[in-house]
Design a protein around this motif. Structure first.
Motif, PDB file in Angstrom:
ATOM      1  N   PRO A  67       0.231  -1.233   0.503  1.00  0.00           N
ATOM      2  CA  PRO A  67      -0.232   0.156   0.104  1.00  0.00           C
ATOM      3  C   PRO A  67       1.040   1.448  -0.297  1.00  0.00           C
ATOM      4  CG  PRO A  67      -0.579  -1.435   1.896  1.00  0.00           C
ATOM      5  CD  PRO A  67       0.302  -2.015   1.123  1.00  0.00           C
ATOM      6  N   VAL A  68      -0.003   2.456  -0.487  1.00  0.00           N
ATOM      7  CA  VAL A  68       1.314   3.797  -0.849  1.00  0.00           C
ATOM      8  C   VAL A  68       0.275   4.817   0.310  1.00  0.00           C
ATOM      9  CG1 VAL A  68       1.683   5.651  -2.343  1.00  0.00           C
ATOM     10  CG2 VAL A  68       1.736   2.446  -3.801  1.00  0.00           C
ATOM     11  N   SER A  69       0.555   4.886   0.911  1.00  0.00           N
ATOM     12  CA  SER A  69       0.135   6.038   1.400  1.00  0.00           C
ATOM     13  C   SER A  69      -0.330   7.459   1.185  1.00  0.00           C
ATOM     14  CB  SER A  69       1.193   6.166   2.950  1.00  0.00           C
ATOM     15  OG  SER A  69       2.448   7.357   2.792  1.00  0.00           O
ATOM     16  N   ALA A  70      -0.736   7.947   2.172  1.00  0.00           N
ATOM     17  CA  ALA A  70      -1.347   9.608   1.218  1.00  0.00           C
ATOM     18  C   ALA A  70      -0.258  10.582   0.927  1.00  0.00           C
ATOM     19  CB  ALA A  70      -2.068  10.606   2.035  1.00  0.00           C
ATOM     20  N   ASP A  71       0.396  10.964   1.906  1.00  0.00           N
ATOM     21  CA  ASP A  71       1.804  11.330   1.687  1.00  0.00           C
ATOM     22  C   ASP A  71       2.546  10.930   0.531  1.00  0.00           C
ATOM     23  OD1 ASP A  71       1.880  13.019   3.912  1.00  0.00           O
ATOM     24  OD2 ASP A  71       2.350  12.158   5.583  1.00  0.00           O
ATOM     25  N   LEU A  72       3.149   9.315   0.577  1.00  0.00           N
ATOM     26  CA  LEU A  72       3.616   9.154  -1.156  1.00  0.00           C
ATOM     27  C   LEU A  72       2.822   9.648  -2.194  1.00  0.00           C
ATOM     28  CD1 LEU A  72       6.486   7.756  -1.292  1.00  0.00           C
ATOM     29  CD2 LEU A  72       5.437   5.783  -1.193  1.00  0.00           C
ATOM     30  N   LEU A  73       2.016   9.267  -1.994  1.00  0.00           N
ATOM     31  CA  LEU A  73       1.443  10.126  -3.203  1.00  0.00           C
ATOM     32  C   LEU A  73       1.480  11.415  -3.896  1.00  0.00           C
ATOM     33  CD1 LEU A  73      -1.880   7.808  -3.427  1.00  0.00           C
ATOM     34  CD2 LEU A  73      -0.349   7.612  -4.628  1.00  0.00           C
ATOM     35  N   ASP A  74       1.239  12.176  -2.585  1.00  0.00           N
ATOM     36  CA  ASP A  74       1.603  13.645  -2.995  1.00  0.00           C
ATOM     37  C   ASP A  74       2.189  13.454  -3.070  1.00  0.00           C
ATOM     38  OD1 ASP A  74      -0.991  13.876  -1.581  1.00  0.00           O
ATOM     39  OD2 ASP A  74      -0.294  15.012  -0.060  1.00  0.00           O
ATOM     40  N   GLY A  75       4.049  13.208  -2.187  1.00  0.00           N
ATOM     41  CA  GLY A  75       5.116  13.386  -3.488  1.00  0.00           C
ATOM     42  C   GLY A  75       5.632  12.609  -4.531  1.00  0.00           C
ATOM     43  N   LEU A  76       4.908  12.070  -4.834  1.00  0.00           N
ATOM     44  CA  LEU A  76       4.991  10.945  -6.581  1.00  0.00           C
ATOM     45  C   LEU A  76       4.547  12.039  -7.238  1.00  0.00           C
ATOM     46  CD1 LEU A  76       4.493   7.566  -4.988  1.00  0.00           C
ATOM     47  CD2 LEU A  76       6.542   8.649  -6.074  1.00  0.00           C
ATOM     48  N   VAL A  77       2.917  12.795  -7.161  1.00  0.00           N
ATOM     49  CA  VAL A  77       2.346  13.784  -7.775  1.00  0.00           C
ATOM     50  C   VAL A  77       3.251  14.995  -8.505  1.00  0.00           C
ATOM     51  CG1 VAL A  77       0.459  14.975  -8.693  1.00  0.00           C
ATOM     52  CG2 VAL A  77       0.371  12.677  -7.452  1.00  0.00           C
ATOM     53  N   LEU A  78       3.778  15.374  -6.502  1.00  0.00           N
ATOM     54  CA  LEU A  78       4.497  16.800  -7.356  1.00  0.00           C
ATOM     55  C   LEU A  78       6.043  16.355  -7.472  1.00  0.00           C
ATOM     56  CD1 LEU A  78       3.918  17.865  -3.025  1.00  0.00           C
ATOM     57  CD2 LEU A  78       3.195  18.930  -5.427  1.00  0.00           C
ATOM     58  N   ALA A  79       6.741  15.161  -7.346  1.00  0.00           N
ATOM     59  CA  ALA A  79       8.122  14.779  -8.392  1.00  0.00           C
ATOM     60  C   ALA A  79       7.802  14.652  -9.743  1.00  0.00           C
ATOM     61  CB  ALA A  79       8.525  13.691  -7.709  1.00  0.00           C
ATOM     62  N   LEU A  80       6.246  14.168 -10.116  1.00  0.00           N
ATOM     63  CA  LEU A  80       6.140  14.228 -11.075  1.00  0.00           C
ATOM     64  C   LEU A  80       6.296  15.791 -12.277  1.00  0.00           C
ATOM     65  CD1 LEU A  80       4.068  11.423 -12.211  1.00  0.00           C
ATOM     66  CD2 LEU A  80       6.092  11.404 -12.674  1.00  0.00           C
ATOM     67  N   LEU A  81       5.128  16.592 -11.253  1.00  0.00           N
ATOM     68  CA  LEU A  81       5.133  18.176 -11.786  1.00  0.00           C
ATOM     69  C   LEU A  81       6.218  19.267 -11.825  1.00  0.00           C
ATOM     70  CD1 LEU A  81       1.388  17.974 -10.203  1.00  0.00           C
ATOM     71  CD2 LEU A  81       2.148  18.021 -12.512  1.00  0.00           C
ATOM     72  N   ASN A  82       7.631  18.188 -10.519  1.00  0.00           N
ATOM     73  CA  ASN A  82       8.495  19.188  -9.940  1.00  0.00           C
ATOM     74  C   ASN A  82       9.830  18.874 -11.514  1.00  0.00           C
ATOM     75  OD1 ASN A  82      10.215  21.212  -8.958  1.00  0.00           O
ATOM     76  ND2 ASN A  82      10.950  19.052  -8.582  1.00  0.00           N
ATOM     77  N   GLN A  83       9.123  17.998 -13.038  1.00  0.00           N
ATOM     78  CA  GLN A  83       9.358  17.840 -14.086  1.00  0.00           C
ATOM     79  C   GLN A  83       9.256  18.702 -14.837  1.00  0.00           C
ATOM     80  OE1 GLN A  83      10.096  13.408 -14.623  1.00  0.00           O
ATOM     81  NE2 GLN A  83      10.151  13.490 -12.443  1.00  0.00           N
ATOM     82  N   GLN A  84       7.726  18.320 -15.076  1.00  0.00           N
ATOM     83  CA  GLN A  84       6.788  19.942 -16.330  1.00  0.00           C
ATOM     84  C   GLN A  84       5.559  19.604 -15.468  1.00  0.00           C
ATOM     85  OE1 GLN A  84       7.732  17.533 -19.436  1.00  0.00           O
ATOM     86  NE2 GLN A  84       5.096  15.985 -19.349  1.00  0.00           N
ATOM     87  N   ASP A  85       4.727  20.339 -16.659  1.00  0.00           N
ATOM     88  CA  ASP A  85       3.374  20.537 -16.031  1.00  0.00           C
ATOM     89  C   ASP A  85       3.113  19.515 -16.634  1.00  0.00           C
ATOM     90  OD1 ASP A  85       3.929  22.953 -14.776  1.00  0.00           O
ATOM     91  OD2 ASP A  85       2.775  24.496 -16.740  1.00  0.00           O
ATOM     92  N   ASN A  86       1.885  19.062 -16.237  1.00  0.00           N
ATOM     93  CA  ASN A  86       0.712  17.897 -17.342  1.00  0.00           C
ATOM     94  C   ASN A  86      -0.101  17.976 -16.788  1.00  0.00           C
ATOM     95  OD1 ASN A  86       1.599  16.087 -18.775  1.00  0.00           O
ATOM     96  ND2 ASN A  86       2.942  15.034 -17.651  1.00  0.00           N
ATOM     97  N   TYR A  87      -1.245  17.344 -17.395  1.00  0.00           N
ATOM     98  CA  TYR A  87      -2.519  16.873 -16.801  1.00  0.00           C
ATOM     99  C   TYR A  87      -2.724  15.690 -16.710  1.00  0.00           C
ATOM    100  CZ  TYR A  87      -1.954  14.361 -21.644  1.00  0.00           C
ATOM    101  OH  TYR A  87      -1.845  13.218 -22.373  1.00  0.00           O
ATOM    102  N   GLY A  88      -4.770  15.447 -16.312  1.00  0.00           N
ATOM    103  CA  GLY A  88      -4.163  13.735 -14.668  1.00  0.00           C
ATOM    104  C   GLY A  88      -4.419  12.920 -15.207  1.00  0.00           C
ATOM    105  N   TYR A  89      -4.790  12.746 -16.665  1.00  0.00           N
ATOM    106  CA  TYR A  89      -4.393  11.554 -17.363  1.00  0.00           C
ATOM    107  C   TYR A  89      -2.993  10.969 -17.838  1.00  0.00           C
ATOM    108  CZ  TYR A  89      -4.953   7.657 -20.848  1.00  0.00           C
ATOM    109  OH  TYR A  89      -4.705   6.438 -20.880  1.00  0.00           O
ATOM    110  N   ALA A  90      -1.976  12.227 -18.234  1.00  0.00           N
ATOM    111  CA  ALA A  90      -1.060  11.784 -18.356  1.00  0.00           C
ATOM    112  C   ALA A  90       0.169  11.171 -17.104  1.00  0.00           C
ATOM    113  CB  ALA A  90       0.040  13.178 -18.806  1.00  0.00           C
ATOM    114  N   ILE A  91      -0.487  12.109 -15.781  1.00  0.00           N
ATOM    115  CA  ILE A  91       0.281  12.048 -14.581  1.00  0.00           C
ATOM    116  C   ILE A  91      -0.144  10.426 -14.172  1.00  0.00           C
ATOM    117  CG2 ILE A  91       0.081  12.710 -12.278  1.00  0.00           C
ATOM    118  CD1 ILE A  91      -0.509  15.582 -13.403  1.00  0.00           C
TER     119      ILE A  91
END
Length: 105
Positions: free
Chosen positions: A4-28
């Motif tokens: 299982p992945v915690s909410a904090d880890l999910l947040d971190g993964l999403v933020l890490a992806l967005l730190n690389q580039q802006d993106n839309y929901g499906y691509a994320i």
């Protein structure tokens, strides 16, 4: 095995992806699914919470006659990403010690 992945880890993964580039929901979602099992129904509430907390902003871009909502990390989001990354590295080091048979006791 699914870990299982915690909410904090999910947040971190999403933020890490967005730190690389802006993106839309499906691509994320697609990028996340390349690493962990996560559904769109899980990810969109994460994106809404990150926006509500001021960690990301959104803007719309036209795409094939419709608007596509893009997410962009904020300075506050970058600060939160740094904290999550540091916590993850510490957590990972502790687990690696156990998996590799070492102990600092």
């Amino acid at each position: 095995m699914k870990i299982p992945v915690s909410a904090d880890l999910l947040d971190g993964l999403v933020l890490a992806l967005l730190n690389q580039q802006d993106n839309y929901g499906y691509a994320i979602t697609q990028a996340m699914q390349a690493a962990i099992p996560v559904s769109e129904s899980t990810l969109y509430p994460v994106l809404r919470r990150l926006k509500k907390d001021g960690l990301v902003t959104t803007y719309d871009q036209p795409y094939q006659g419709r608007n596509r909502r893009y997410y962009q990390i904020t300075d506050l989001g970058k600060t939160r990403l740094t904290v999550i990354t540091e916590e993850w590295n510490h957590y990972k080091q502790q687990l690696d010690r156990i998996f590799k048979g070492g102990s600092d006791r």
